[in-house]
Design a protein around this motif. Sequence first.
Motif, PDB file in Angstrom:
ATOM      1  N   SER A 290       7.599 -40.444  20.281  1.00  0.00           N
ATOM      2  CA  SER A 290       8.841 -39.701  20.024  1.00  0.00           C
ATOM      3  C   SER A 290       9.658 -39.546  21.300  1.00  0.00           C
ATOM      4  CB  SER A 290       8.502 -38.330  19.441  1.00  0.00           C
ATOM      5  OG  SER A 290       7.662 -37.612  20.327  1.00  0.00           O
ATOM      6  N   ASP A 291       8.991 -39.365  22.441  1.00  0.00           N
ATOM      7  CA  ASP A 291       9.723 -39.260  23.701  1.00  0.00           C
ATOM      8  C   ASP A 291      10.413 -40.571  24.033  1.00  0.00           C
ATOM      9  OD1 ASP A 291       8.832 -36.695  23.884  1.00  0.00           O
ATOM     10  OD2 ASP A 291       7.124 -37.180  25.176  1.00  0.00           O
ATOM     11  N   LEU A 292       9.714 -41.697  23.828  1.00  0.00           N
ATOM     12  CA  LEU A 292      10.333 -42.993  24.120  1.00  0.00           C
ATOM     13  C   LEU A 292      11.538 -43.237  23.218  1.00  0.00           C
ATOM     14  CD1 LEU A 292       7.103 -45.183  24.530  1.00  0.00           C
ATOM     15  CD2 LEU A 292       8.587 -44.307  26.329  1.00  0.00           C
ATOM     16  N   VAL A 293      11.408 -42.924  21.925  1.00  0.00           N
ATOM     17  CA  VAL A 293      12.529 -43.110  21.001  1.00  0.00           C
ATOM     18  C   VAL A 293      13.707 -42.228  21.401  1.00  0.00           C
ATOM     19  CG1 VAL A 293      13.284 -42.824  18.614  1.00  0.00           C
ATOM     20  CG2 VAL A 293      11.034 -43.826  19.114  1.00  0.00           C
ATOM     21  N   GLY A 294      13.417 -40.991  21.761  1.00  0.00           N
ATOM     22  CA  GLY A 294      14.487 -40.088  22.165  1.00  0.00           C
ATOM     23  C   GLY A 294      15.216 -40.572  23.401  1.00  0.00           C
ATOM     24  N   TYR A 295      14.446 -41.047  24.406  1.00  0.00           N
ATOM     25  CA  TYR A 295      15.075 -41.581  25.620  1.00  0.00           C
ATOM     26  C   TYR A 295      15.927 -42.803  25.300  1.00  0.00           C
ATOM     27  CZ  TYR A 295      11.947 -38.510  28.245  1.00  0.00           C
ATOM     28  OH  TYR A 295      11.295 -37.437  28.754  1.00  0.00           O
ATOM     29  N   GLY A 296      15.452 -43.681  24.392  1.00  0.00           N
ATOM     30  CA  GLY A 296      16.210 -44.872  24.040  1.00  0.00           C
ATOM     31  C   GLY A 296      17.516 -44.538  23.341  1.00  0.00           C
ATOM     32  N   VAL A 297      17.475 -43.612  22.380  1.00  0.00           N
ATOM     33  CA  VAL A 297      18.685 -43.220  21.652  1.00  0.00           C
ATOM     34  C   VAL A 297      19.693 -42.573  22.592  1.00  0.00           C
ATOM     35  CG1 VAL A 297      19.575 -41.667  19.864  1.00  0.00           C
ATOM     36  CG2 VAL A 297      17.493 -43.009  19.444  1.00  0.00           C
ATOM     37  N   LEU A 298      19.204 -41.715  23.463  1.00  0.00           N
ATOM     38  CA  LEU A 298      20.101 -41.052  24.406  1.00  0.00           C
ATOM     39  C   LEU A 298      20.772 -42.061  25.333  1.00  0.00           C
ATOM     40  CD1 LEU A 298      21.222 -38.407  25.526  1.00  0.00           C
ATOM     41  CD2 LEU A 298      19.203 -38.260  27.002  1.00  0.00           C
ATOM     42  N   SER A 299      20.015 -43.031  25.815  1.00  0.00           N
ATOM     43  CA  SER A 299      20.593 -44.049  26.690  1.00  0.00           C
ATOM     44  C   SER A 299      21.634 -44.880  25.945  1.00  0.00           C
ATOM     45  CB  SER A 299      19.476 -44.960  27.229  1.00  0.00           C
ATOM     46  OG  SER A 299      18.525 -44.217  27.948  1.00  0.00           O
ATOM     47  N   ALA A 300      21.337 -45.287  24.691  1.00  0.00           N
ATOM     48  CA  ALA A 300      22.287 -46.091  23.915  1.00  0.00           C
ATOM     49  C   ALA A 300      23.581 -45.323  23.655  1.00  0.00           C
ATOM     50  CB  ALA A 300      21.650 -46.517  22.591  1.00  0.00           C
ATOM     51  N   VAL A 301      23.456 -44.041  23.306  1.00  0.00           N
ATOM     52  CA  VAL A 301      24.659 -43.244  23.051  1.00  0.00           C
ATOM     53  C   VAL A 301      25.491 -43.098  24.317  1.00  0.00           C
ATOM     54  CG1 VAL A 301      25.458 -40.932  22.437  1.00  0.00           C
ATOM     55  CG2 VAL A 301      23.657 -42.025  21.096  1.00  0.00           C
ATOM     56  N   SER A 302      24.836 -42.878  25.450  1.00  0.00           N
ATOM     57  CA  SER A 302      25.573 -42.718  26.704  1.00  0.00           C
ATOM     58  C   SER A 302      26.317 -44.005  27.067  1.00  0.00           C
ATOM     59  CB  SER A 302      24.603 -42.321  27.827  1.00  0.00           C
ATOM     60  OG  SER A 302      23.936 -41.122  27.512  1.00  0.00           O
TER      61      SER A 302
ATOM     62  N   SER B 142      27.255 -46.453  25.049  1.00  0.00           N
ATOM     63  CA  SER B 142      28.330 -46.686  24.078  1.00  0.00           C
ATOM     64  C   SER B 142      29.530 -45.791  24.375  1.00  0.00           C
ATOM     65  CB  SER B 142      27.821 -46.424  22.658  1.00  0.00           C
ATOM     66  OG  SER B 142      26.737 -47.276  22.357  1.00  0.00           O
ATOM     67  N   GLY B 143      29.277 -44.542  24.725  1.00  0.00           N
ATOM     68  CA  GLY B 143      30.374 -43.640  25.037  1.00  0.00           C
ATOM     69  C   GLY B 143      31.181 -44.108  26.237  1.00  0.00           C
ATOM     70  N   PHE B 144      30.496 -44.553  27.289  1.00  0.00           N
ATOM     71  CA  PHE B 144      31.198 -45.057  28.468  1.00  0.00           C
ATOM     72  C   PHE B 144      32.020 -46.315  28.131  1.00  0.00           C
ATOM     73  CE2 PHE B 144      27.946 -42.632  30.940  1.00  0.00           C
ATOM     74  CZ  PHE B 144      28.855 -41.815  31.603  1.00  0.00           C
ATOM     75  N   LEU B 145      31.447 -47.213  27.325  1.00  0.00           N
ATOM     76  CA  LEU B 145      32.176 -48.428  26.949  1.00  0.00           C
ATOM     77  C   LEU B 145      33.426 -48.109  26.121  1.00  0.00           C
ATOM     78  CD1 LEU B 145      29.235 -50.849  26.066  1.00  0.00           C
ATOM     79  CD2 LEU B 145      30.680 -50.887  28.105  1.00  0.00           C
ATOM     80  N   LEU B 146      33.302 -47.214  25.146  1.00  0.00           N
ATOM     81  CA  LEU B 146      34.455 -46.845  24.330  1.00  0.00           C
ATOM     82  C   LEU B 146      35.540 -46.174  25.155  1.00  0.00           C
ATOM     83  CD1 LEU B 146      32.693 -45.504  21.088  1.00  0.00           C
ATOM     84  CD2 LEU B 146      33.979 -47.635  21.360  1.00  0.00           C
ATOM     85  N   LEU B 147      35.126 -45.302  26.071  1.00  0.00           N
ATOM     86  CA  LEU B 147      36.106 -44.638  26.918  1.00  0.00           C
ATOM     87  C   LEU B 147      36.849 -45.645  27.791  1.00  0.00           C
ATOM     88  CD1 LEU B 147      37.369 -42.032  27.986  1.00  0.00           C
ATOM     89  CD2 LEU B 147      35.459 -41.858  29.607  1.00  0.00           C
ATOM     90  N   GLY B 148      36.122 -46.596  28.394  1.00  0.00           N
ATOM     91  CA  GLY B 148      36.769 -47.624  29.210  1.00  0.00           C
ATOM     92  C   GLY B 148      37.701 -48.502  28.399  1.00  0.00           C
ATOM     93  N   PHE B 149      37.287 -48.875  27.179  1.00  0.00           N
ATOM     94  CA  PHE B 149      38.135 -49.712  26.319  1.00  0.00           C
ATOM     95  C   PHE B 149      39.410 -48.977  25.922  1.00  0.00           C
ATOM     96  CE2 PHE B 149      39.400 -51.148  22.061  1.00  0.00           C
ATOM     97  CZ  PHE B 149      39.639 -52.490  22.330  1.00  0.00           C
ATOM     98  N   PHE B 150      39.299 -47.706  25.604  1.00  0.00           N
ATOM     99  CA  PHE B 150      40.464 -46.919  25.217  1.00  0.00           C
ATOM    100  C   PHE B 150      41.463 -46.805  26.360  1.00  0.00           C
ATOM    101  CE2 PHE B 150      42.563 -42.764  25.022  1.00  0.00           C
ATOM    102  CZ  PHE B 150      43.284 -42.908  23.847  1.00  0.00           C
TER     103      PHE B 150
END
Length: 322
Positions: free
Chosen positions: A221-233, A235-243
């Motif tokens: 569960s810790d590994l899954v949580g770390y992976g999801v958090l990294s993916a969301v972070s 994605s957020g940076f990429l969307l902000l840069g694209f905008f």
Amino acid sequence: MASLELLLLHLHLVVCVYLPAPANVTIRSFNMEHALSFTPGADTPFGTLFAVEILGSRRKSWRPVSGCSHLTVGQTCNLTRAFKNPFHHYQARVQAFAPNQTSNWTLTGLFQPLIHTVLGPPDVSVSGCGNCLVLQLRVPTSVVVENLKDVHRELLIHVQRTRDGAQFRLSPHYQEEILISYLQPGVEYCVTVAVKTLFNSNALPSRPHCAFTSPPPLATSDLVGYGVLSAVSISGFLLLGFFLLWSRLGLRQWCRRLSSSPSDSLPRGQMAGAALPGGLGQTSAPQVHKDRSADCLLLEHRPVQPMRSCSERGREDSHIGC
């Protein structure tokens, strides 16, 4: 003559006997080290001294204890060397004395070192070895180390799993290194150790010593949580840069379109100007081009304002047509 003898006997009793006898005479023993303590009797004069004697089970006479013949109030008498044989029975007594005065003796009960001593735990260290624990044991440093080695024949080991409290006990013979096998890898266990003998039940357990059998693995569960958090972070940076990039390019393209097509708005300006009396509102194409180019340059250095409709612009500035 008889009265004189009675007077002398009375003086002898007053001078020689009437010191208060010591009280609370006790022998305390820990790990085969023995100490005698006492308190002075009520109304004991200041400066009174105390003497200690012992009697062994194989002796018929009392003998003084070295270093304990002139004790003061609050001092104790070390009987460790006097009680040499741990299987023999001993008895001690204490007397108060002063110049020309003594007290009655106060005796202890029978004392057998091996039975009455309190056995402390050995020094313990615990380390993991995969699916097991290794216990390193050491006899505490003492004046009578040889006697302690003879006493420490058997151990009582209590093992408890920290996660759920599951526990079990072992009773191995005393060794300096003991292996506890068949444990779960990556799990923490706590171990307490006490000495067990056939003659003595006064044993104190050690404090809990805890260790992991091996380094604990990361939970899924810790590994899954770390992976999801990294993916969301990410994605957020990429969307902000694209905008931000899209906003900047769109603004520049709109400004270029306005500056390169001044003729599209010329007829509207002429038509609006023709409707106004006195030639008010007539604007030439170069002037419109110049004004709108300036507006685009200003937009690059200020926040982009929302576009307004032709009716709103006509009301604010009637000499520029839509």
